[in-house]
Design a protein around this motif. Structure first.
Motif, PDB file in Angstrom:
ATOM      1  N   CYS A   1       0.815  -1.212   0.000  1.00 44.88           N
ATOM      2  CA  CYS A   1       0.000   0.000   0.000  1.00 44.88           C
ATOM      3  C   CYS A   1       0.853   1.269   0.000  1.00 44.88           C
ATOM      4  CB  CYS A   1      -0.942   0.013   1.200  1.00 44.88           C
ATOM      5  SG  CYS A   1      -2.585   0.684   0.815  1.00 44.88           S
ATOM      6  N   ILE A   2       2.146   1.132  -0.189  1.00 45.90           N
ATOM      7  CA  ILE A   2       2.997   2.301  -0.421  1.00 45.90           C
ATOM      8  C   ILE A   2       3.192   2.393  -1.930  1.00 45.90           C
ATOM      9  CG2 ILE A   2       5.233   3.359  -0.013  1.00 45.90           C
ATOM     10  CD1 ILE A   2       5.353   1.997   2.650  1.00 45.90           C
ATOM     11  N   VAL A   3       2.469   3.300  -2.555  1.00 46.11           N
ATOM     12  CA  VAL A   3       2.402   3.349  -4.014  1.00 46.11           C
ATOM     13  C   VAL A   3       2.988   4.654  -4.540  1.00 46.11           C
ATOM     14  CG1 VAL A   3       0.484   1.757  -4.282  1.00 46.11           C
ATOM     15  CG2 VAL A   3       0.004   4.131  -3.772  1.00 46.11           C
ATOM     16  N   ALA A   4       3.534   4.596  -5.743  1.00 45.85           N
ATOM     17  CA  ALA A   4       4.215   5.754  -6.326  1.00 45.85           C
ATOM     18  C   ALA A   4       3.255   6.740  -6.975  1.00 45.85           C
ATOM     19  CB  ALA A   4       5.238   5.276  -7.354  1.00 45.85           C
ATOM     20  N   ASN A   5       2.125   6.248  -7.461  1.00 43.10           N
ATOM     21  CA  ASN A   5       1.182   7.093  -8.186  1.00 43.10           C
ATOM     22  C   ASN A   5       0.165   7.708  -7.235  1.00 43.10           C
ATOM     23  OD1 ASN A   5      -0.682   8.275  -9.893  1.00 43.10           O
ATOM     24  ND2 ASN A   5      -1.198   6.383 -10.986  1.00 43.10           N
ATOM     25  N   ASP A   6       0.155   9.033  -7.108  1.00 39.29           N
ATOM     26  CA  ASP A   6      -0.773   9.720  -6.213  1.00 39.29           C
ATOM     27  C   ASP A   6      -2.224   9.394  -6.535  1.00 39.29           C
ATOM     28  OD1 ASP A   6       1.195  10.926  -4.793  1.00 39.29           O
ATOM     29  OD2 ASP A   6       0.985  12.905  -5.699  1.00 39.29           O
ATOM     30  N   TYR A   7      -2.520   9.098  -7.781  1.00 37.40           N
ATOM     31  CA  TYR A   7      -3.905   8.879  -8.205  1.00 37.40           C
ATOM     32  C   TYR A   7      -4.352   7.426  -8.061  1.00 37.40           C
ATOM     33  CZ  TYR A   7      -4.257  13.672  -9.806  1.00 37.40           C
ATOM     34  OH  TYR A   7      -4.315  15.050  -9.837  1.00 37.40           O
ATOM     35  N   ASP A   8      -3.507   6.592  -7.455  1.00 35.87           N
ATOM     36  CA  ASP A   8      -3.887   5.210  -7.168  1.00 35.87           C
ATOM     37  C   ASP A   8      -4.672   5.198  -5.857  1.00 35.87           C
ATOM     38  OD1 ASP A   8      -4.172   2.512  -7.105  1.00 35.87           O
ATOM     39  OD2 ASP A   8      -2.040   2.032  -6.906  1.00 35.87           O
ATOM     40  N   ILE A   9      -5.927   5.625  -5.943  1.00 32.65           N
ATOM     41  CA  ILE A   9      -6.820   5.772  -4.790  1.00 32.65           C
ATOM     42  C   ILE A   9      -8.225   5.331  -5.197  1.00 32.65           C
ATOM     43  CG2 ILE A   9      -5.616   7.616  -3.541  1.00 32.65           C
ATOM     44  CD1 ILE A   9      -7.309   9.607  -5.165  1.00 32.65           C
TER      45      ILE A   9
END
Length: 338
Positions: free
Chosen positions: A269-277
């Motif tokens: 759940c530590i993701v690089a893309n801010d829009y992965d929500i």
């Protein structure tokens, strides 16, 4: 020897199957689950698979624990409905009314070591979005209710159904953006109180006909914006202390559905893309756990969900702070009332 080993394996398998049968029956009774025979086979299979995942997590994970709840036998499609956030591009508003000076001043102040709004009268009881992707509406209203109550001293419950039915910027049960909900409310002249426009979409999974009535307005918005810069835990903490609960968006992994206690974290759940929500929640506090012999101290956020008071820890969960876990520190926003 092989024959006796095979018998032993068979006996253990039968014992586990019998135990799973008992747990399934107990689960159905506790959560009022009833299925037709052909549906029950699939549900039980999902339940048993999730039981194994819960048992494995609770054996190996010292930071947070999982347990049975109403979602334990849910299908992937049913869980997908609950993830209703569709955030638009994050564009900061033009700062108005000397907000820049105010915010810069606040960021220079020392922060308390912890804060917890859960027991404040301005925070309404946890609500349940039901099988409707309306989490964005609940997140928008939680902050607005708090801000209105903090100003007037009188608690208020606002209508999520108004936004689901009327807000043309969002998609009702098919998802939305809490800042666009604020935009709609501001343009409409305010948010109605829930007693005049009660929530029903949790059971219908559809949007109803708009029944807006400006005689039942409970709060009006003067200003809203993102917390800046982002993602920045200290900045979010500063806004939280000075403005109250902060709606935000996050990525929800399957493991979160069965959370019951502790500080949630997951390397995936530590993701690089801010829009992965895909889900809207509200940060209502922060703190740090006490270190133990097996687990170091963990900074955490206190987060309010909209899956009912019987989920998680009375409707809330803790999540690791300072590492942008699940993108939760990338989307914090605040609102001010008239």
């Amino acid at each position: 020897m092989k024959f006796y080993l095979a018998i032993l394996i068979f006996i253990v398998a039968v014992a586990i199957a019998d135990q799973d049968d008992d747990l399934w029956k107990s689960y159905k009774k506790k959560f009022g689950k009833r299925y037709k025979p052909e549906k029950e086979i699939v549900r039980k299979k999902k339940f048993v698979k999730k039981l194994r995942a819960i048992e494995k997590n609770n054996r190996e994970n010292k930071k947070w624990q999982m347990g049975q709840n109403k979602f334990t036998d849910f299908t992937d499609d049913e869980k997908k409905v609950l993830r209703g956030t569709k955030m638009s591009k994050r564009v900061p508003k033009t700062i108005e009314n000397n907000e820049t000076i105010i915010i810069d001043s606040l960021l220079k102040r020392a922060l308390p070591t912890s804060i917890d709004y859960r027991r404040w009268k301005c925070l309404q009881p946890v609500k349940d979005q039901g099988q409707c992707g309306s989490c964005w509406s609940f997140a928008a209203n939680t902050a607005l209710e708090f801000s209105q109550c903090r100003k007037t001293g009188t608690a208020v419950s606002l209508s999520e159904q108004m936004a689901v039915d009327c807000d043309s910027y969002n998609l009702g049960c098919n998802g939305g953006d809490f800042t666009l909900a604020w935009q709609y409310i501001q343009e409409k002249g305010g948010a109605m109180i829930s007693s005049s426009y009660p929530y029903v979409s949790g059971t219908t999974q559809t949007n109803g006909t708009c029944k807006f009535n400006n005689s039942a307005i409970g709060a009006k918005i003067s200003f809203y914006d993102w917390t800046m810069p982002y993602p920045n835990a200290t900045v979010s903490m500063t806004y939280l202390v000075n403005y109250g609960p902060l709606p935000t968006a996050m990525k929800v992994l399957d493991s979160l559905f069965d959370y019951v206690s502790g500080v949630y974290s997951d390397p995936a759940c530590i993701v690089a893309n801010d829009y992965d929500i895909d889900h809207a929640v509200v940060i209502v506090g922060y703190g740090t756990t006490a270190a133990t012999s097996t687990v170091p101290a963990i900074p955490y956020w206190i987060v309010r969900n909209s899956w009912g008071a019987n989920w998680g820890n009375k409707g809330y969960f803790l999540i690791q702070r300072g590492v942008n876990m699940c993108n939760i520190e990338s989307w914090t926003a605040y609102v001010k009332v008239v």
